[in-house]
Enzyme design. Sequence first.
Site, PDB file in Angstrom:
ATOM      1  N   ASP A  24     -14.658   5.752   4.810  1.00 28.76           N
ATOM      2  CA  ASP A  24     -14.049   5.535   3.487  1.00 28.76           C
ATOM      3  C   ASP A  24     -12.477   5.890   3.363  1.00 28.76           C
ATOM      4  OD1 ASP A  24     -14.516   4.945   0.788  1.00 28.76           O
ATOM      5  OD2 ASP A  24     -14.215   6.978   0.025  1.00 28.76           O
ATOM      6  N   ARG A  54      -8.362  13.430  -7.596  1.00 26.36           N
ATOM      7  CA  ARG A  54      -8.710  12.760  -6.122  1.00 26.36           C
ATOM      8  C   ARG A  54      -8.946  14.010  -5.610  1.00 26.36           C
ATOM      9  NH1 ARG A  54      -9.273   9.025  -8.572  1.00 26.36           N
ATOM     10  NH2 ARG A  54      -8.334   6.976  -8.162  1.00 26.36           N
ATOM     11  N   HIS A  96      -4.355  -0.318 -12.921  1.00 26.54           N
ATOM     12  CA  HIS A  96      -5.362   0.824 -12.746  1.00 26.54           C
ATOM     13  C   HIS A  96      -5.724   1.302 -14.073  1.00 26.54           C
ATOM     14  CE1 HIS A  96      -8.038   3.715 -10.767  1.00 26.54           C
ATOM     15  NE2 HIS A  96      -7.811   3.172  -9.510  1.00 26.54           N
ATOM     16  N   ASN A 127     -12.072  -3.172  -6.738  1.00 27.64           N
ATOM     17  CA  ASN A 127     -12.552  -2.484  -7.882  1.00 27.64           C
ATOM     18  C   ASN A 127     -12.862  -3.314  -9.023  1.00 27.64           C
ATOM     19  OD1 ASN A 127     -12.686  -0.157  -6.783  1.00 27.64           O
ATOM     20  ND2 ASN A 127     -10.895   0.617  -7.314  1.00 27.64           N
TER      21      ASN A 127
END
Length: 636
Positions: free
Chosen positions: A350, A247, A387, A62
């Site tokens: 994924d 999520r 994060h 990321n």
Amino acid sequence: MNDFKTVTVETDLLILGGGMAACGAAVEAAHWAKKHGLKVTLVDKAAVDRSGAVAMGLSAINQYVGLRDGQNTVKNYVDYVRNDLMGVARDDLVASIARHVDSTVHLFEKWGLPIWKDENGGYVHEGRWQLMINGESYKVVVAEAAKNHLGADNIYERVFIVGPLMDGDQCKGAYGFSVRENAFYVFLAKATLVAMGGAVHVFKPRSLGEGLGRAWYPPWNSGSSAYFTLKAGSEMTCQEVRFIPVRFKDAYGPVGAWFLLFKSRATNAFGGEYMVERRAELDNWKPYGHVKPIPANLRNYLGMLDVMEGKGPIYMRTEEAIQKIADQYKGDDKAYKKKMKELESEAWEDFLDMTISQAILWAASNVQPEDRSSEIAAAEPYFIGSHSGASGAWVSGPEDLAPAEYFWGYENMCTTRGVFAAGDASGASSHKFSSGSHAEGRIAGKSAIRFLVHEQPAMPTIDDAIVEDLKARTLKPLEVFAAHKDFTSQPDINPNYIRPKMFMFRLQKLMDEYAGGVGSQFTTSKYLLERGLELLEMLKEDSAHLAAENPHELMRCWENYHRMYQAEAHIRTILFREETRWPGYYFRADFPKLDQDSWLCFANCRMDPVTESWEMFKRPILPLFPADSDHELLGG
């Protein structure tokens, strides 16, 4: 306990943790230590191969800035991070990681990590900063390099670190115990690097019953980094900043690939797209409501408003996204079928390479993403510095970037001399993710070796009486259980002790109801927080009665003890910051607005390790780049 042997280990640099930051620190520190005849030791409560946030694998890296190809600049990344955290970020730390992170990614590829390539040989991007990978063995690849650099004799696995060895304000290492054998460990070290992850299960999770333990972030991250630095007397920052990821519901499958790679939409149950219909709400959070990309917490908030109005569930329109991509091939039946098969495979992959439970849930609930939408929901709060959260220790920046207020000699050193922090353990430098955490570990590891070379501290000693006292405190839950287990016919229920799972439930209920968890729609206030502190004080008193049946449960006792301190740091700091800066992460009903004049600052704290009294104070935000500056930084 008499049958627990005491093992003492002496080392120059002690690395605590086994995740990405710890592995980065191990690689870099071992390299430079060898040049100076120094010893580096790593201690992990798990096994390094599958330890940390990417233990199961990952489908994307990321953070990749793309400096060598001119894709972005360090300033671009600093602006992105600062905006996403609503103005509260240490530019110097973010820039330091951003200028070095690409070299870390290139190391990953050199070590054998498969990174997707396009027809021209360039990296395939999921989004501006993200690279697609075949990452089911991501952590194994990274761990192998760390282990090769350190050597097997310098790695201690399955050893839980309880806390720092302190002599006044000096940290002399750490102590803990094995969860596989009856052994109490004392690690004497000239410098200590903390990288034991963030905190999960401080708040009550959405997953209960047979789903207990399921979380987005690894459930074994229990606030050990925060506890260690607090008990070492280190200043902490951003303890009010928890992260609430949206999520896939119930199995916590990440949504990034669907938004960025598949270009999917999220809608409410009526088909309304909350990011469009509620755009006017962003005006209330200027200037951050008008930046691109819109900060993660504000995206969360707009969806939460729909849920609170009864427009849920919220759905990820997976079938629409897949169909839209495949429709480009509609004129060619063979190509269309091939593309559909490829997209279906990518949709399942994924999750199969990082969140297997999501694929299992899809299969168990008859969801085929090409045919049917899937629910998404806001998860419970997590404490992470890597994060989209920012909680962690207040650490020194690099000399060439940090203003005087942010620099005290060695990069990533805490305010406790000789203690370093990286990854989730360091604060105010979020959005480093896995690659940035590894890069920050490298920075901290090299810095710690430089500290040892320049300062040349002596190998510390510890009095035997202190060791015996720490050992007795550490093993006390085993004695409590042994002394009282026969008092009742059901060992889980006993007036003389509390088992760690029940203790965790009490903490989670407290935090959920008083500190703004899922059950209270992430909303709290002064009076709720003050009542939460009162109840937390009672819980702390009851922690003296924690009981453990075996070494594994002893670990659970101490994990929840660590969580309790992360909880207190959070409540005290969220109470101190009298504004709502991150709607979508939490909402203070008594201070519902952004207050740039009073609160565009860091809310920091420090706990006295002996008296456990707390200080709360502000630190200034000092931007690295002037407005509209095109100044650039180069990295290696």
